[in-house]
Motif scaffolding. Structure first.
Motif, PDB file in Angstrom:
ATOM      1  N   GLY A 137       0.759  -1.221   0.114  1.00  0.00           N
ATOM      2  CA  GLY A 137       0.052  -0.100  -0.024  1.00  0.00           C
ATOM      3  C   GLY A 137       0.928   1.314   0.033  1.00  0.00           C
ATOM      4  N   ALA A 138       1.973   1.265   0.603  1.00  0.00           N
ATOM      5  CA  ALA A 138       2.977   2.252   0.697  1.00  0.00           C
ATOM      6  C   ALA A 138       3.613   2.490  -0.303  1.00  0.00           C
ATOM      7  N   VAL A 139       3.797   1.467  -1.308  1.00  0.00           N
ATOM      8  CA  VAL A 139       4.619   1.652  -2.476  1.00  0.00           C
ATOM      9  C   VAL A 139       3.654   1.853  -3.719  1.00  0.00           C
ATOM     10  N   PHE A 140       2.384   1.213  -3.682  1.00  0.00           N
ATOM     11  CA  PHE A 140       1.605   1.213  -4.810  1.00  0.00           C
ATOM     12  C   PHE A 140       1.195   2.692  -5.164  1.00  0.00           C
ATOM     13  N   ALA A 141       0.795   3.670  -4.566  1.00  0.00           N
ATOM     14  CA  ALA A 141       0.542   4.809  -4.790  1.00  0.00           C
ATOM     15  C   ALA A 141       1.561   5.892  -5.508  1.00  0.00           C
ATOM     16  N   PRO A 142       2.805   5.620  -4.755  1.00  0.00           N
ATOM     17  CA  PRO A 142       3.999   6.313  -5.463  1.00  0.00           C
ATOM     18  C   PRO A 142       4.401   5.768  -6.882  1.00  0.00           C
ATOM     19  N   PHE A 143       4.382   4.361  -7.052  1.00  0.00           N
ATOM     20  CA  PHE A 143       4.635   3.672  -8.205  1.00  0.00           C
ATOM     21  C   PHE A 143       3.568   4.085  -9.376  1.00  0.00           C
ATOM     22  N   LEU A 144       2.354   4.163  -8.868  1.00  0.00           N
ATOM     23  CA  LEU A 144       1.098   4.768  -9.727  1.00  0.00           C
ATOM     24  C   LEU A 144       1.449   6.041 -10.270  1.00  0.00           C
ATOM     25  N   PHE A 145       1.764   6.889  -9.467  1.00  0.00           N
ATOM     26  CA  PHE A 145       1.935   8.250  -9.923  1.00  0.00           C
ATOM     27  C   PHE A 145       3.396   8.384 -10.705  1.00  0.00           C
ATOM     28  N   LEU A 146       4.441   7.584 -10.256  1.00  0.00           N
ATOM     29  CA  LEU A 146       5.584   7.567 -11.022  1.00  0.00           C
ATOM     30  C   LEU A 146       5.259   7.018 -12.535  1.00  0.00           C
ATOM     31  N   LEU A 147       4.510   6.251 -12.814  1.00  0.00           N
ATOM     32  CA  LEU A 147       4.220   5.819 -13.919  1.00  0.00           C
ATOM     33  C   LEU A 147       3.199   6.729 -15.021  1.00  0.00           C
ATOM     34  N   LEU A 148       2.400   7.446 -14.209  1.00  0.00           N
ATOM     35  CA  LEU A 148       1.658   8.490 -14.776  1.00  0.00           C
ATOM     36  C   LEU A 148       2.654   9.484 -15.453  1.00  0.00           C
ATOM     37  N   THR A 149       3.501   9.760 -14.334  1.00  0.00           N
ATOM     38  CA  THR A 149       4.523  10.851 -14.784  1.00  0.00           C
ATOM     39  C   THR A 149       5.468  10.398 -15.913  1.00  0.00           C
ATOM     40  N   ALA A 150       5.796   9.146 -15.994  1.00  0.00           N
ATOM     41  CA  ALA A 150       6.588   8.925 -17.152  1.00  0.00           C
ATOM     42  C   ALA A 150       5.689   8.844 -18.432  1.00  0.00           C
ATOM     43  N   TYR A 151       4.459   8.462 -18.181  1.00  0.00           N
ATOM     44  CA  TYR A 151       3.612   8.399 -19.558  1.00  0.00           C
ATOM     45  C   TYR A 151       3.450   9.715 -20.057  1.00  0.00           C
ATOM     46  N   PHE A 152       3.061  10.682 -19.201  1.00  0.00           N
ATOM     47  CA  PHE A 152       2.910  12.154 -19.699  1.00  0.00           C
ATOM     48  C   PHE A 152       4.206  12.623 -20.258  1.00  0.00           C
ATOM     49  N   LEU A 153       5.373  12.508 -19.624  1.00  0.00           N
ATOM     50  CA  LEU A 153       6.616  12.938 -20.134  1.00  0.00           C
ATOM     51  C   LEU A 153       6.743  12.479 -21.502  1.00  0.00           C
ATOM     52  N   TRP A 154       6.776  11.031 -21.694  1.00  0.00           N
ATOM     53  CA  TRP A 154       6.771  10.499 -23.003  1.00  0.00           C
ATOM     54  C   TRP A 154       6.013  10.869 -24.118  1.00  0.00           C
ATOM     55  N   ASN A 155       4.635  11.226 -23.653  1.00  0.00           N
ATOM     56  CA  ASN A 155       3.839  11.917 -24.750  1.00  0.00           C
ATOM     57  C   ASN A 155       4.234  13.543 -24.869  1.00  0.00           C
ATOM     58  N   ALA A 156       4.759  13.785 -23.767  1.00  0.00           N
ATOM     59  CA  ALA A 156       5.307  15.512 -24.120  1.00  0.00           C
ATOM     60  C   ALA A 156       6.515  15.584 -25.032  1.00  0.00           C
ATOM     61  N   LEU A 157       7.166  14.478 -25.152  1.00  0.00           N
ATOM     62  CA  LEU A 157       8.373  14.387 -25.994  1.00  0.00           C
ATOM     63  C   LEU A 157       7.932  13.916 -27.224  1.00  0.00           C
ATOM     64  N   ASP A 183       1.749  13.264 -30.564  1.00  0.00           N
ATOM     65  CA  ASP A 183       1.321  13.822 -31.578  1.00  0.00           C
ATOM     66  C   ASP A 183       1.427  15.219 -31.443  1.00  0.00           C
ATOM     67  N   LEU A 184       1.382  15.707 -30.410  1.00  0.00           N
ATOM     68  CA  LEU A 184       1.467  17.179 -29.926  1.00  0.00           C
ATOM     69  C   LEU A 184       2.767  17.304 -29.185  1.00  0.00           C
ATOM     70  N   GLY A 185       3.970  16.505 -29.067  1.00  0.00           N
ATOM     71  CA  GLY A 185       5.007  16.723 -28.585  1.00  0.00           C
ATOM     72  C   GLY A 185       6.088  17.360 -28.935  1.00  0.00           C
ATOM     73  N   ILE A 186       7.129  17.619 -28.365  1.00  0.00           N
ATOM     74  CA  ILE A 186       8.121  18.655 -28.996  1.00  0.00           C
ATOM     75  C   ILE A 186       8.934  18.078 -30.028  1.00  0.00           C
ATOM     76  N   THR A 187       8.987  16.675 -30.457  1.00  0.00           N
ATOM     77  CA  THR A 187       9.609  16.282 -31.485  1.00  0.00           C
ATOM     78  C   THR A 187       8.609  16.800 -32.824  1.00  0.00           C
ATOM     79  N   ALA A 188       7.342  16.386 -32.732  1.00  0.00           N
ATOM     80  CA  ALA A 188       6.443  16.710 -33.627  1.00  0.00           C
ATOM     81  C   ALA A 188       6.470  18.290 -34.032  1.00  0.00           C
ATOM     82  N   TYR A 189       6.543  19.122 -32.803  1.00  0.00           N
ATOM     83  CA  TYR A 189       6.594  20.446 -32.969  1.00  0.00           C
ATOM     84  C   TYR A 189       7.772  20.872 -33.913  1.00  0.00           C
ATOM     85  N   GLN A 190       8.893  20.186 -33.575  1.00  0.00           N
ATOM     86  CA  GLN A 190      10.166  20.568 -34.164  1.00  0.00           C
ATOM     87  C   GLN A 190       9.906  20.229 -35.782  1.00  0.00           C
ATOM     88  N   HIS A 191       9.436  19.142 -36.057  1.00  0.00           N
ATOM     89  CA  HIS A 191       9.148  18.760 -37.287  1.00  0.00           C
ATOM     90  C   HIS A 191       8.331  19.551 -38.153  1.00  0.00           C
TER      91      HIS A 191
END
Length: 107
Positions: A10-30, A33-41
């Motif tokens: 229980g103590a590890v699940f919530a931070p791990f879930l938020f870490l996965l969500l953060t990684a997902y949003f960072l990957w999409n930001a880079l 379809d609307l990320g930095i790489t697409a913007y540069q293209h």
């Protein structure tokens, strides 16, 4: 023992879930379809389009000047006659024809 394991999960699940969500949003930001790489293209495509537009405007100006030069007052009949004879490779009877070598072309 099971209670301790539940608390640890229980103590590890919530931070791990938020870490996965953060990684997902960072990957999409880079890479999304609307990320930095697409913007540069898109920026490179825009720069290419601007260059093509400038080239088209230059070519349009060249053609506009050529069309304006076709005005009946702008044409010199002697130059037009000379140029048309050179282009058509023709002459009148009695014209003096001076042949040029391959390296010494008139036009």
């Amino acid at each position: 023992m099971i209670v301790l394991l539940r608390r640890a999960l229980g103590a590890v699940f919530a931070p791990f879930l938020f870490l996965l969500l953060t990684a997902y949003f960072l990957w999409n930001a880079l890479h999304g379809d609307l990320g930095i790489t697409a913007y540069q293209h898109q920026k490179t495509l825009q720069a290419e389009a601007q260059t093509a537009l400038q080239d088209a405007h230059k070519e349009q100006d060249i053609w506009r000047r050529r069309v304006m030069a076709l005005n009946e007052n702008a044409l010199d009949p002697d130059m037009l006659d000379e140029r048309s004879r050179v282009m058509l490779n023709s002459s009148r009877k009695g014209d003096l024809v001076i042949p040029y070598g391959e390296k010494n072309a008139l036009y």
